[in-house]
Design an enzyme around this catalytic site. Structure first.
Site, PDB file in Angstrom:
ATOM      1  N   HIS A   1      -2.286  -5.460   1.673  1.00 51.86           N
ATOM      2  CA  HIS A   1      -3.586  -6.131   1.565  1.00 51.86           C
ATOM      3  C   HIS A   1      -3.330  -7.543   1.081  1.00 51.86           C
ATOM      4  O   HIS A   1      -2.418  -7.765   0.278  1.00 51.86           O
ATOM      5  CB  HIS A   1      -4.489  -5.412   0.540  1.00 51.86           C
ATOM      6  CG  HIS A   1      -5.675  -6.247   0.147  1.00 51.86           C
ATOM      7  ND1 HIS A   1      -6.820  -6.292   0.901  1.00 51.86           N
ATOM      8  CD2 HIS A   1      -5.855  -7.113  -0.882  1.00 51.86           C
ATOM      9  CE1 HIS A   1      -7.666  -7.149   0.332  1.00 51.86           C
ATOM     10  NE2 HIS A   1      -7.108  -7.654  -0.751  1.00 51.86           N
TER      11      HIS A   1
ATOM     12  N   GLU B   1      -9.707 -11.171  -7.201  1.00 48.78           N
ATOM     13  CA  GLU B   1      -8.758 -10.060  -7.030  1.00 48.78           C
ATOM     14  C   GLU B   1      -7.572 -10.191  -7.994  1.00 48.78           C
ATOM     15  O   GLU B   1      -7.063  -9.188  -8.500  1.00 48.78           O
ATOM     16  CB  GLU B   1      -8.282  -9.999  -5.577  1.00 48.78           C
ATOM     17  CG  GLU B   1      -9.402  -9.560  -4.634  1.00 48.78           C
ATOM     18  CD  GLU B   1      -8.964  -9.393  -3.186  1.00 48.78           C
ATOM     19  OE1 GLU B   1      -9.787  -8.891  -2.394  1.00 48.78           O
ATOM     20  OE2 GLU B   1      -7.818  -9.759  -2.843  1.00 48.78           O
TER      21      GLU B   1
ATOM     22  N   LYS C   1       0.814  -1.221   0.000  1.00 47.70           N
ATOM     23  CA  LYS C   1       0.000   0.000   0.000  1.00 47.70           C
ATOM     24  C   LYS C   1       0.855   1.283   0.000  1.00 47.70           C
ATOM     25  O   LYS C   1       2.059   1.243   0.263  1.00 47.70           O
ATOM     26  CB  LYS C   1      -0.928  -0.025   1.226  1.00 47.70           C
ATOM     27  CG  LYS C   1      -1.934  -1.179   1.192  1.00 47.70           C
ATOM     28  CD  LYS C   1      -2.915  -1.080   2.348  1.00 47.70           C
ATOM     29  CE  LYS C   1      -3.922  -2.231   2.298  1.00 47.70           C
ATOM     30  NZ  LYS C   1      -4.963  -2.093   3.343  1.00 47.70           N
TER      31      LYS C   1
ATOM     32  N   TYR D   1     -12.415  -2.220  -3.622  1.00 47.51           N
ATOM     33  CA  TYR D   1     -12.914  -2.317  -2.248  1.00 47.51           C
ATOM     34  C   TYR D   1     -14.440  -2.205  -2.182  1.00 47.51           C
ATOM     35  O   TYR D   1     -14.989  -1.878  -1.129  1.00 47.51           O
ATOM     36  CB  TYR D   1     -12.259  -1.242  -1.379  1.00 47.51           C
ATOM     37  CG  TYR D   1     -10.862  -1.619  -0.898  1.00 47.51           C
ATOM     38  CD1 TYR D   1     -10.663  -2.730  -0.088  1.00 47.51           C
ATOM     39  CD2 TYR D   1      -9.752  -0.862  -1.235  1.00 47.51           C
ATOM     40  CE1 TYR D   1      -9.396  -3.080   0.375  1.00 47.51           C
ATOM     41  CE2 TYR D   1      -8.473  -1.200  -0.778  1.00 47.51           C
ATOM     42  CZ  TYR D   1      -8.314  -2.312   0.024  1.00 47.51           C
ATOM     43  OH  TYR D   1      -7.064  -2.652   0.485  1.00 47.51           O
TER      44      TYR D   1
ATOM     45  N   ASN E   1      -2.049   0.195   6.697  1.00 47.73           N
ATOM     46  CA  ASN E   1      -1.507  -1.039   7.286  1.00 47.73           C
ATOM     47  C   ASN E   1      -0.610  -1.808   6.321  1.00 47.73           C
ATOM     48  O   ASN E   1      -0.464  -3.024   6.420  1.00 47.73           O
ATOM     49  CB  ASN E   1      -2.648  -1.905   7.854  1.00 47.73           C
ATOM     50  CG  ASN E   1      -3.631  -2.359   6.791  1.00 47.73           C
ATOM     51  OD1 ASN E   1      -3.523  -1.979   5.622  1.00 47.73           O
ATOM     52  ND2 ASN E   1      -4.586  -3.181   7.182  1.00 47.73           N
TER      53      ASN E   1
END
Ligand code: CMP
Length: 140
Positions: free
Chosen positions: A117, A128, A11, A51, A114
């Site tokens: 993913h 995905e 990320k 998302y 964080n």
């Protein structure tokens, strides 16, 4: 255990701090192999679609803004039980709850920023992976 593939995203908080190599080393040390990889900038539409399952959640808008705030590295990881193995290496979503040695414990800034993913189940992983890669792009 069967060989699986799972989708990973490094990320913007991690690319901003130049942590991609350290994170990929964690995957490789756990026996996961990077079989496809691309550094890219997500568009607003990409992030909202990816998302989409979270669109009713209170954190959705901030999550999308964060995910378009800088480059990401999208990858397909392959290995025995890769979906769970990747989740184990990442650690809990909230770094405050992540186990020692996990990516999120070592690198994550917050529950939102964080660092990584990872797909949470076989069907999600297939969808995905398809979201970002053609079969031709994946070389095991
Ligand atoms: P990820 O595994 O990519 O899945 C959804 C993301 O939403 C999650 O990691 C976090 O980056 C972000 N997020 C922000 N707030 C929350 C929250 N309260 N619960 C779960 N995910 C959150």
């Amino acid at each position: 255990m069967a060989v699986e593939r799972t989708l990973s995203i490094i990320k913007p908080d991690a690319t901003r701090r130049n942590l991609t190599g350290k994170i990929i080393a964690k995957f490789e040390d756990a026996g996961l192999k990077v079989v496809a990889s691309r550094r890219m900038r997500l568009s607003q539409a990409d992030a909202e679609a990816f998302y989409g399952v979270h669109k009713e959640r209170p954190f959705f808008k901030d999550l999308v803004s964060f995910m378009v705030s800088g480059p990401v590295v999208v990858q397909v990881l392959e290995g025995e039980g890769a979906i769970q193995k990747n989740r184990d290496v990442m650690g809990a979503t909230n770094p405050a709850n992540a186990a020692a040695g996990t990516i999120r414990k070592e690198f994550a800034e917050s529950i939102e920023a964080n660092s990584v993913h990872g797909s949470d189940a076989p069907e999600t992983a297939a969808n995905e992976i398809k979201f970002f890669f053609r079969d031709l792009d994946i070389v095991g």
